[in-house]
Design a protein around this motif. Sequence first.
Motif, PDB file in Angstrom:
ATOM      1  N   UNK A   1       0.817  -1.215   0.000  1.00 44.96           N
ATOM      2  CA  UNK A   1       0.000   0.000   0.000  1.00 44.96           C
ATOM      3  C   UNK A   1       0.853   1.269   0.000  1.00 44.96           C
ATOM      4  N   UNK A   2       2.012   1.216   0.654  1.00 45.81           N
ATOM      5  CA  UNK A   2       2.895   2.378   0.624  1.00 45.81           C
ATOM      6  C   UNK A   2       3.417   2.622  -0.786  1.00 45.81           C
ATOM      7  N   UNK A   3       3.712   1.554  -1.512  1.00 45.37           N
ATOM      8  CA  UNK A   3       4.149   1.703  -2.900  1.00 45.37           C
ATOM      9  C   UNK A   3       3.048   2.306  -3.762  1.00 45.37           C
ATOM     10  N   UNK A   4       1.814   1.860  -3.528  1.00 44.52           N
ATOM     11  CA  UNK A   4       0.687   2.433  -4.259  1.00 44.52           C
ATOM     12  C   UNK A   4       0.546   3.916  -3.959  1.00 44.52           C
ATOM     13  N   UNK A   5       0.626   4.279  -2.677  1.00 36.92           N
ATOM     14  CA  UNK A   5       0.524   5.685  -2.287  1.00 36.92           C
ATOM     15  C   UNK A   5       1.613   6.524  -2.948  1.00 36.92           C
ATOM     16  N   UNK A   6       2.840   6.015  -2.862  1.00 36.13           N
ATOM     17  CA  UNK A   6       3.979   6.737  -3.422  1.00 36.13           C
ATOM     18  C   UNK A   6       3.822   6.936  -4.925  1.00 36.13           C
ATOM     19  N   UNK A   7       3.364   5.894  -5.614  1.00 42.20           N
ATOM     20  CA  UNK A   7       3.196   5.977  -7.067  1.00 42.20           C
ATOM     21  C   UNK A   7       2.133   6.995  -7.442  1.00 42.20           C
ATOM     22  N   UNK A   8       1.015   6.996  -6.716  1.00 44.30           N
ATOM     23  CA  UNK A   8      -0.052   7.978  -6.980  1.00 44.30           C
ATOM     24  C   UNK A   8       0.474   9.395  -6.773  1.00 44.30           C
ATOM     25  N   UNK A   9       1.216   9.594  -5.692  1.00 45.63           N
ATOM     26  CA  UNK A   9       1.760  10.920  -5.406  1.00 45.63           C
ATOM     27  C   UNK A   9       2.712  11.383  -6.504  1.00 45.63           C
ATOM     28  N   UNK A  10       3.566  10.487  -6.950  1.00 46.95           N
ATOM     29  CA  UNK A  10       4.545  10.852  -7.971  1.00 46.95           C
ATOM     30  C   UNK A  10       3.888  11.099  -9.327  1.00 46.95           C
ATOM     31  N   UNK A  11       2.801  10.429  -9.610  1.00 44.80           N
ATOM     32  CA  UNK A  11       2.078  10.719 -10.845  1.00 44.80           C
ATOM     33  C   UNK A  11       1.467  12.108 -10.798  1.00 44.80           C
ATOM     34  N   UNK A  12       1.019  12.516  -9.603  1.00 41.72           N
ATOM     35  CA  UNK A  12       0.542  13.888  -9.438  1.00 41.72           C
ATOM     36  C   UNK A  12       1.657  14.890  -9.660  1.00 41.72           C
ATOM     37  N   UNK A  13       2.839  14.573  -9.128  1.00 41.14           N
ATOM     38  CA  UNK A  13       3.993  15.447  -9.340  1.00 41.14           C
ATOM     39  C   UNK A  13       4.382  15.491 -10.812  1.00 41.14           C
ATOM     40  N   UNK A  14       4.233  14.363 -11.510  1.00 39.04           N
ATOM     41  CA  UNK A  14       4.520  14.325 -12.948  1.00 39.04           C
ATOM     42  C   UNK A  14       3.626  15.316 -13.698  1.00 39.04           C
ATOM     43  N   UNK A  15       2.349  15.366 -13.333  1.00 35.23           N
ATOM     44  CA  UNK A  15       1.436  16.297 -13.998  1.00 35.23           C
ATOM     45  C   UNK A  15       1.886  17.737 -13.798  1.00 35.23           C
ATOM     46  N   UNK A  16       2.224  18.103 -12.564  1.00 33.53           N
ATOM     47  CA  UNK A  16       2.581  19.497 -12.286  1.00 33.53           C
ATOM     48  C   UNK A  16       3.908  19.871 -12.936  1.00 33.53           C
ATOM     49  N   UNK A  17       4.922  19.007 -12.808  1.00 33.47           N
ATOM     50  CA  UNK A  17       6.219  19.319 -13.420  1.00 33.47           C
ATOM     51  C   UNK A  17       6.114  19.364 -14.942  1.00 33.47           C
ATOM     52  N   UNK A  18       5.327  18.423 -15.506  1.00 35.76           N
ATOM     53  CA  UNK A  18       5.110  18.458 -16.948  1.00 35.76           C
ATOM     54  C   UNK A  18       4.335  19.686 -17.371  1.00 35.76           C
ATOM     55  N   UNK A  19       3.376  20.121 -16.527  1.00 27.81           N
ATOM     56  CA  UNK A  19       2.569  21.297 -16.858  1.00 27.81           C
ATOM     57  C   UNK A  19       3.421  22.556 -16.941  1.00 27.81           C
ATOM     58  N   UNK A  20       4.423  22.673 -16.064  1.00 30.73           N
ATOM     59  CA  UNK A  20       5.308  23.842 -16.106  1.00 30.73           C
ATOM     60  C   UNK A  20       6.038  23.889 -17.446  1.00 30.73           C
ATOM     61  N   UNK A  21       6.577  22.748 -17.873  1.00 29.57           N
ATOM     62  CA  UNK A  21       7.290  22.696 -19.149  1.00 29.57           C
ATOM     63  C   UNK A  21       6.345  22.952 -20.317  1.00 29.57           C
ATOM     64  N   UNK A  22       5.150  22.390 -20.260  1.00 33.20           N
ATOM     65  CA  UNK A  22       4.184  22.566 -21.349  1.00 33.20           C
ATOM     66  C   UNK A  22       3.780  24.033 -21.485  1.00 33.20           C
TER      67      UNK A  22
END
Length: 453
Positions: free
Chosen positions: A267-288
């Motif tokens: 479950x911690x891996x699932x939590x971490x993965x969900x969080x990092x996917x959210x970070x992917x959206x924001x970091x990608x959004x800055x570049x976009x």
Amino acid sequence: MDGPNRESVTASGAEAARGESPGWRHSGGQPSLTEVFRSVNVPGSQAGIWRKYLVAVGYMDPGNWATSLAGGSAFGYTLLSVIMLSNLMAILLQALALKLGVVAERDLAQACRDHYSRPASFVLWVACEIAIAACDLAEVIGSAIALNLLFGIPLLAGVCLTALDVLAVIYLQHKGFRLIEAFVVVLITTIALCFLLEMIFSHPETLGMLGGFVPRPEIVTNRQMLFVAIGILGATVMPHNLYLHSAIVQTRNYDRTPAGKREAIRYATLDSTVALMGALFINGAILVVAAAVFHRAGRTDVAEIQDAYKLLSPMLGVGLASTLFAVALLASGQNSTLTGTLAGQIVMEGFLNIRLRPWLRRLITRLIAIVPAVIATALYGESGTAKLLIWSQVILSLQLSFAVIPLVMFTGSRAKMGEFVNPRWLNVLAWTTALVILVLNLKLLADFFGLTQ
């Protein structure tokens, strides 16, 4: 057990509960983050809710802004592939870090102190402190820039003012991690909403974005592009977050049986993965946004955050765009304070086995960040902040191997991990990731010192 009395509870039996473990030279000793060790009771399937938000914090700091802004304005959507691959590396390495924390009941710093000789452990500690200082430098300067843009506070004064945010960390942790959770949720929601609106305003090209996720050889062969790409890698994976994540997973009071540990890891891996996917959206959004607004208009020179702030509203024709940009930057700087401060505590205690009062530890780690930031701001002023921020993230990347290689080695050791040792496919993937990071950093250093054509 989220309240202020939890330290007395955890200190009473934590060390006894962490006895000898196969493959480790010493007993577990004092736990990570003693004052909050096993302080959050969670039913199995709900484990890790708070941790999800804290992990996300570490990947949304001003360093990400500098690298993504420079990459988007100079190279369009091309470096989206680097953000994506770096994010996948972070997901893998964070999963290994939390596994180490759950199984060995040691954070990565404690594990290194146990395994390596004192001189080697000291070198690893210095490398990690450099990484934390680089990250804190970006967070401090980013927050100061946001204060300057929103309220007109001079940059140097803003840097000094950010020293006060350590008081907020001390207050929030004293009140319990649930309050930190609420604070973090507000900050992350603010950043996400701001950039969702920025994406809507900028009308990015769909095909261009999709094409940007395809890796291209020029990312490695083009020296300028490689420099920014390495900065993105450092800003995304961040070595000190591996130490942090292996410690905060131990704040959860999960069942210490093999079945309980396995469930906690899942479950911690699932939590971490969900969080990092959210970070992917924001970091990608800055570049976009940078690619859609600046690169498309031929402004490939926009790298300073201040320039982006001034140009966003007039180029988009939306008066609110610049204000949203600055508000998100301020939220980004403040939320990364949490990870930087806690990571400093974990690294100092884990490597040096030094136990200080929580407020004193956090004050020391804050000063380590403030002093270089004040010196750098006084020397370079506003005009040099972009290069300073990007260089800070490149330094993070250069420190990565000092954390990644021990982490992969420990979690791949059956003597240390027992039945939880990495399976062969995961071991191959982890060592491949470590090798890619090492080779890219060596290539950057070879380019920097003129060893390549």
